[in-house]
Write an enzyme that holds these catalytic residues in place. Structure first.
Site, PDB file in Angstrom:
ATOM      1  N   ASP A   5      -0.596  -7.404   1.638  1.00  0.00           N
ATOM      2  CA  ASP A   5       0.051  -6.081   1.690  1.00  0.00           C
ATOM      3  C   ASP A   5       1.563  -6.271   1.816  1.00  0.00           C
ATOM      4  O   ASP A   5       2.142  -6.107   2.889  1.00  0.00           O
ATOM      5  CB  ASP A   5      -0.519  -5.287   2.877  1.00  0.00           C
ATOM      6  CG  ASP A   5      -0.154  -3.817   2.815  1.00  0.00           C
ATOM      7  OD1 ASP A   5       0.378  -3.369   1.784  1.00  0.00           O
ATOM      8  OD2 ASP A   5      -0.414  -3.117   3.825  1.00  0.00           O
TER       9      ASP A   5
ATOM     10  N   HIS B  11       0.812  -1.227   0.000  1.00  0.00           N
ATOM     11  CA  HIS B  11       0.000   0.000   0.000  1.00  0.00           C
ATOM     12  C   HIS B  11       0.841   1.271   0.000  1.00  0.00           C
ATOM     13  O   HIS B  11       0.313   2.372  -0.183  1.00  0.00           O
ATOM     14  CB  HIS B  11      -1.051  -0.024   1.129  1.00  0.00           C
ATOM     15  CG  HIS B  11      -0.579   0.438   2.463  1.00  0.00           C
ATOM     16  ND1 HIS B  11      -0.248  -0.412   3.496  1.00  0.00           N
ATOM     17  CD2 HIS B  11      -0.392   1.685   2.949  1.00  0.00           C
ATOM     18  CE1 HIS B  11       0.120   0.299   4.542  1.00  0.00           C
ATOM     19  NE2 HIS B  11       0.037   1.573   4.245  1.00  0.00           N
TER      20      HIS B  11
ATOM     21  N   GLY C 192       2.764   6.287   8.822  1.00  0.00           N
ATOM     22  CA  GLY C 192       4.172   6.565   8.528  1.00  0.00           C
ATOM     23  C   GLY C 192       5.091   5.419   8.919  1.00  0.00           C
ATOM     24  O   GLY C 192       6.238   5.363   8.491  1.00  0.00           O
TER      25      GLY C 192
ATOM     26  N   SER D 256       4.115   2.265   8.339  1.00  0.00           N
ATOM     27  CA  SER D 256       3.783   1.159   7.432  1.00  0.00           C
ATOM     28  C   SER D 256       4.972   0.724   6.606  1.00  0.00           C
ATOM     29  O   SER D 256       5.791   1.547   6.194  1.00  0.00           O
ATOM     30  CB  SER D 256       2.726   1.532   6.399  1.00  0.00           C
ATOM     31  OG  SER D 256       1.754   2.278   6.899  1.00  0.00           O
TER      32      SER D 256
HETATM   33  C1  4AZ Z   1      -0.969   3.608   8.626  1.00  0.00           C
HETATM   34  O1  4AZ Z   1      -1.808   4.441   8.323  1.00  0.00           O
HETATM   35  C2  4AZ Z   1      -1.160   2.803   9.855  1.00  0.00           C
HETATM   36  N1  4AZ Z   1      -2.073   1.170  14.507  1.00  0.00           N
HETATM   37  C3  4AZ Z   1      -0.243   1.818  10.186  1.00  0.00           C
HETATM   38  C4  4AZ Z   1      -0.404   1.084  11.341  1.00  0.00           C
HETATM   39  C5  4AZ Z   1      -1.496   1.305  12.154  1.00  0.00           C
HETATM   40  C6  4AZ Z   1      -2.415   2.278  11.831  1.00  0.00           C
HETATM   41  C7  4AZ Z   1      -2.252   3.035  10.675  1.00  0.00           C
HETATM   42  C8  4AZ Z   1      -1.656   0.460  13.374  1.00  0.00           C
HETATM   43  O2  4AZ Z   1       0.013   3.435   7.934  1.00  0.00           O
END
Ligand code: 4AZ
Length: 251
Positions: free
Chosen positions: A95, A41, A194, A196
């Site tokens: 993902d 993503h 951020g 991810s």
């Molecule tokens: C994101 O938006 C995201 N709490 C990644 C992890 C989590 C929430 C949002 C987990 O990339």
């Protein structure tokens, strides 16, 4: 990362910072000298992504500063997004993505105190519920806040059973077998926007293995809303197929 503590890249030497132009977009994990594992993503244009715009920084402590001694910077020579990641449904199934990295002289990452690989766990390897693992990243650092951390952070999270995650916290439509869930001890620690693409690593036999890729979750560090991670042990064959790496890498 919400909660936890400020980290140094020497304690998370596999962490990668992925940039599009000048902008930081996602974390990633160095799994071999030429390969970063991250989240699909992070590349909303999928196969049409223009990889020339992207760069990968290893050995980075502060997101807005370059430490020329510790850091290694790379271009992206190849992007492989999982063929069954569906950008139209946004359900975060599969993902996972791979980036092949190369510096301006055609070299891959060199092992130092601030740059080294995380191992891939064996296919379908399971860890017990409640097992402590760690997450790291440069994403949002305060609950309800919008600001990204200027420094690398890390936190401890515990693995949640698949049953609890699919039936108690989320639903079977949201969390499937390609995902795993984890949360801080009192829901105080979590990944956030951020982070991810970054690592969830677990120590087994004195070795750090990459078990999860930070993927999604409803809000951050919110009670009963665990963080959800791509379950790396379901993808050994896929990773091996696209990189030529052995199906697991110990030591
Ligand atoms: C994101 O938006 C995201 N709490 C990644 C992890 C989590 C929430 C949002 C987990 O990339």
């Amino acid at each position: 990362i919400i909660g936890g503590s400020r980290s140094t890249v020497e304690s998370q030497p596999w962490i990668a910072a992925i940039f599009k132009g000048e902008g930081f977009i996602c974390g990633g994990t160095l799994i071999a000298p030429c390969w970063i594992l991250t989240a699909a993503h992070c590349f909303p244009d999928g196969k049409r992504t223009r990889i020339m715009k992207y760069s990968v920084h290893l050995g980075k402590n502060a997101i807005n500063e370059t430490d020329t001694i510790k850091e290694q910077q790379f271009n992206v020579s190849k992007l492989v997004v999982h063929e069954n990641y569906d950008y139209t449904v946004e359900d975060f199934n599969n993902d996972i993505a791979l980036l092949k990295i190369m510096d301006s002289s055609g070299q891959c990452a060199v092992r130092t105190d601030s740059v080294r690989t995380a191992c891939l766990p064996p296919l379908q390897q399971m860890l017990p519920t409640g097992f402590y693992c760690e997450i790291a990243g440069y994403g949002r650092h305060q609950k309800g806040g919008f600001e990204y951390s200027r420094h690398l952070k890390q936190a401890q999270v515990r693995l949640i059973s698949q049953n609890a995650c699919q039936n108690k916290f989320y639903s079977k439509n949201e969390v499937n077998k390609n995902m795993l869930c984890a949360a801080g001890r009192d829901w105080e620690e979590d990944a956030c926007q951020g982070d991810s693409g970054g690592p969830l690593v677990c120590e087994v036999n004195n070795t750090m293995f990459l078990f999860g890729i930070i993927s999604w979750g409803k809000e951050c560090a919110k009670k009963f809303n665990p963080g959800v991670y791509t379950k790396v042990t379901n993808y050994n064959n896929w990773i091996s197929l696209h990189t030529g790496l052995p199906k697991y890498t110990a030591g």
